[in-house]
Design a protein around this motif. Structure first.
Motif, PDB file in Angstrom:
ATOM      1  N   LEU A 183       0.849  -1.185   0.000  1.00 14.09           N
ATOM      2  CA  LEU A 183       0.000   0.000   0.000  1.00 14.09           C
ATOM      3  C   LEU A 183       0.889   1.241   0.000  1.00 14.09           C
ATOM      4  N   THR A 184       0.724   2.063  -1.025  1.00 11.71           N
ATOM      5  CA  THR A 184       1.590   3.220  -1.247  1.00 11.71           C
ATOM      6  C   THR A 184       0.744   4.452  -1.515  1.00 11.71           C
ATOM      7  N   PRO A 185       1.043   5.572  -0.847  1.00  7.77           N
ATOM      8  CA  PRO A 185       0.345   6.819  -1.167  1.00  7.77           C
ATOM      9  C   PRO A 185       1.001   7.514  -2.354  1.00  7.77           C
ATOM     10  N   SER A 186       0.225   8.351  -3.020  1.00  5.61           N
ATOM     11  CA  SER A 186       0.791   9.151  -4.096  1.00  5.61           C
ATOM     12  C   SER A 186       1.679  10.237  -3.496  1.00  5.61           C
ATOM     13  N   TYR A 187       2.647  10.656  -4.281  1.00  5.71           N
ATOM     14  CA  TYR A 187       3.493  11.787  -3.903  1.00  5.71           C
ATOM     15  C   TYR A 187       2.734  13.035  -4.327  1.00  5.71           C
ATOM     16  N   MET A 188       2.528  13.924  -3.427  1.00  3.33           N
ATOM     17  CA  MET A 188       1.729  15.111  -3.722  1.00  3.33           C
ATOM     18  C   MET A 188       2.627  16.197  -4.327  1.00  3.33           C
ATOM     19  N   VAL A 189       2.794  16.131  -5.664  1.00  2.00           N
ATOM     20  CA  VAL A 189       3.614  17.130  -6.351  1.00  2.00           C
ATOM     21  C   VAL A 189       3.040  18.513  -6.064  1.00  2.00           C
ATOM     22  N   GLU A 190       3.876  19.509  -6.192  1.00  2.00           N
ATOM     23  CA  GLU A 190       3.437  20.869  -5.948  1.00  2.00           C
ATOM     24  C   GLU A 190       2.448  21.291  -7.039  1.00  2.00           C
ATOM     25  N   LEU A 191       1.375  21.904  -6.631  1.00  2.00           N
ATOM     26  CA  LEU A 191       0.419  22.432  -7.600  1.00  2.00           C
ATOM     27  C   LEU A 191       1.144  23.461  -8.466  1.00  2.00           C
ATOM     28  N   GLY A 192       0.793  23.509  -9.739  1.00  2.00           N
ATOM     29  CA  GLY A 192       1.470  24.381 -10.677  1.00  2.00           C
ATOM     30  C   GLY A 192       2.570  23.678 -11.458  1.00  2.00           C
ATOM     31  N   PHE A 193       2.885  22.437 -11.062  1.00  2.00           N
ATOM     32  CA  PHE A 193       3.865  21.592 -11.742  1.00  2.00           C
ATOM     33  C   PHE A 193       3.453  21.448 -13.210  1.00  2.00           C
ATOM     34  N   SER A 194       4.399  21.641 -14.135  1.00  2.00           N
ATOM     35  CA  SER A 194       4.103  21.518 -15.567  1.00  2.00           C
ATOM     36  C   SER A 194       4.099  20.059 -15.998  1.00  2.00           C
ATOM     37  N   ALA A 195       3.129  19.684 -16.807  1.00  2.00           N
ATOM     38  CA  ALA A 195       3.036  18.306 -17.302  1.00  2.00           C
ATOM     39  C   ALA A 195       4.257  17.979 -18.160  1.00  2.00           C
ATOM     40  N   PRO A 196       5.036  16.981 -17.773  1.00  2.00           N
ATOM     41  CA  PRO A 196       6.181  16.592 -18.595  1.00  2.00           C
ATOM     42  C   PRO A 196       5.718  16.011 -19.943  1.00  2.00           C
ATOM     43  N   ALA A 197       6.448  16.368 -20.986  1.00  2.00           N
ATOM     44  CA  ALA A 197       6.142  15.848 -22.317  1.00  2.00           C
ATOM     45  C   ALA A 197       6.430  14.351 -22.363  1.00  2.00           C
ATOM     46  N   PHE A 198       5.746  13.661 -23.259  1.00  2.00           N
ATOM     47  CA  PHE A 198       5.999  12.226 -23.453  1.00  2.00           C
ATOM     48  C   PHE A 198       5.615  11.824 -24.857  1.00  2.00           C
ATOM     49  N   GLU A 199       6.115  10.684 -25.252  1.00  2.00           N
ATOM     50  CA  GLU A 199       5.681   9.993 -26.459  1.00  2.00           C
ATOM     51  C   GLU A 199       5.740   8.510 -26.131  1.00  2.00           C
ATOM     52  N   LEU A 200       4.570   7.900 -26.027  1.00  2.00           N
ATOM     53  CA  LEU A 200       4.434   6.504 -25.627  1.00  2.00           C
ATOM     54  C   LEU A 200       3.514   5.773 -26.607  1.00  2.00           C
ATOM     55  N   THR A 201       3.594   4.458 -26.608  1.00  2.00           N
ATOM     56  CA  THR A 201       2.744   3.658 -27.486  1.00  2.00           C
ATOM     57  C   THR A 201       1.351   3.488 -26.894  1.00  2.00           C
ATOM     58  N   ASN A 202       0.343   3.796 -27.713  1.00  2.00           N
ATOM     59  CA  ASN A 202      -1.044   3.554 -27.347  1.00  2.00           C
ATOM     60  C   ASN A 202      -1.312   2.070 -27.600  1.00  2.00           C
ATOM     61  N   VAL A 203      -1.668   1.325 -26.556  1.00  2.00           N
ATOM     62  CA  VAL A 203      -1.838  -0.126 -26.702  1.00  2.00           C
ATOM     63  C   VAL A 203      -3.053  -0.488 -27.553  1.00  2.00           C
ATOM     64  N   PHE A 204      -3.997   0.402 -27.721  1.00  2.00           N
ATOM     65  CA  PHE A 204      -5.165   0.117 -28.539  1.00  2.00           C
ATOM     66  C   PHE A 204      -4.862   0.236 -30.028  1.00  2.00           C
ATOM     67  N   SER A 205      -4.077   1.243 -30.396  1.00  2.00           N
ATOM     68  CA  SER A 205      -3.791   1.489 -31.811  1.00  2.00           C
ATOM     69  C   SER A 205      -2.401   1.032 -32.234  1.00  2.00           C
ATOM     70  N   GLY A 206      -1.503   0.885 -31.269  1.00  2.00           N
ATOM     71  CA  GLY A 206      -0.113   0.565 -31.585  1.00  2.00           C
ATOM     72  C   GLY A 206       0.680   1.769 -32.049  1.00  2.00           C
ATOM     73  N   LEU A 207       0.067   2.940 -32.046  1.00  2.00           N
ATOM     74  CA  LEU A 207       0.710   4.146 -32.549  1.00  2.00           C
ATOM     75  C   LEU A 207       1.351   4.961 -31.431  1.00  2.00           C
ATOM     76  N   PRO A 208       2.416   5.692 -31.763  1.00  2.00           N
ATOM     77  CA  PRO A 208       3.011   6.593 -30.774  1.00  2.00           C
ATOM     78  C   PRO A 208       2.037   7.725 -30.472  1.00  2.00           C
ATOM     79  N   THR A 209       1.963   8.094 -29.211  1.00  2.00           N
ATOM     80  CA  THR A 209       1.043   9.130 -28.762  1.00  2.00           C
ATOM     81  C   THR A 209       1.813  10.110 -27.893  1.00  2.00           C
ATOM     82  N   LYS A 210       1.694  11.385 -28.224  1.00  2.00           N
ATOM     83  CA  LYS A 210       2.382  12.446 -27.486  1.00  2.00           C
ATOM     84  C   LYS A 210       1.419  13.160 -26.547  1.00  2.00           C
ATOM     85  N   LEU A 211       1.989  13.862 -25.596  1.00  2.00           N
ATOM     86  CA  LEU A 211       1.211  14.678 -24.672  1.00  2.00           C
ATOM     87  C   LEU A 211       0.253  15.592 -25.439  1.00  2.00           C
ATOM     88  N   GLN A 212       0.744  16.241 -26.483  1.00  2.00           N
ATOM     89  CA  GLN A 212      -0.076  17.173 -27.252  1.00  2.00           C
ATOM     90  C   GLN A 212      -1.242  16.466 -27.951  1.00  2.00           C
TER      91      GLN A 212
END
Length: 180
Positions: A3-32
């Motif tokens: 059992l683990t609690p979430s780390y409460m990041v500071e509000l106002g934290f900017s969403a880090p960019a990413f590019e990951l594979t969507n398991v439904f489509s198999g396509l790369p998916t970016k934050l945008q």
């Protein structure tokens, strides 16, 4: 299960960019690709965690409820699928989610978001600044409280209406992310 609690990041934290594979489509998916003009909900979940399983149908319903509102929704699994084969991408693709479900094989995205547990929720505004991080609601497997999504839903609704978001936010609780 740890059992683990979430780390409460500071509000106002900017969403880090990413590019990951969507398991439904198999396509790369970016934050945008998943961010809406009004914001984005990023959820770290996995297939086998009892806390996520407890919320699964409510997550599906939440996705349907907020579809088309200008608020994007994405789920990410960062669990080590080699040691936890239930979390392999091909099994992730069997889930009924109506929003993108991405696989973070390197675990770098989870680390960038400071995700600690499944489920772990991060809500960002239209400028991709964190306005909510915390729990879905106070229901947990075995505590007898109904799954409502009240904490997260209240924050999402306030964001969409341009109203202040309650700053009294409680950490999510769940299984620890299965790091390599």
């Amino acid at each position: 299960m740890s059992l683990t609690p979430s780390y409460m990041v500071e509000l106002g934290f900017s969403a880090p960019a990413f590019e990951l594979t969507n398991v439904f489509s198999g396509l790369p998916t970016k934050l945008q690709d998943v961010a809406g003009e009004k914001g984005l909900l990023v959820m770290f979940i996995c297939n086998h965690c009892p806390f996520v399983i407890h919320l699964e149908q409510a997550l599906v319903a939440l996705g349907k409820e907020f579809y088309g509102t200008g608020l994007g929704i994405v789920a990410i699994s960062a669990n080590d699928a080699e040691n936890y084969p239930q979390d392999r991408p091909e099994l992730m693709a069997e889930k009924p989610y109506g929003f993108p479900y991405l696989y973070d094989e390197s675990q770098e995205v989870a680390k960038a978001y400071k995700a600690e547990c499944t489920p772990d929720f991060f809500l960002f505004d239209g400028d991709l600044k964190c306005v909510y991080r915390g729990r879905f609601d106070d229901s947990k497997p075995g505590n007898g409280k109904p799954v409502s999504g009240s904490d997260l839903r209240e924050a999402m609704t306030a964001l969409l209406k341009g109203k202040p978001i309650n700053q009294n936010q409680q950490p999510s609780m769940g299984c620890n992310i299965k790091w390599r």
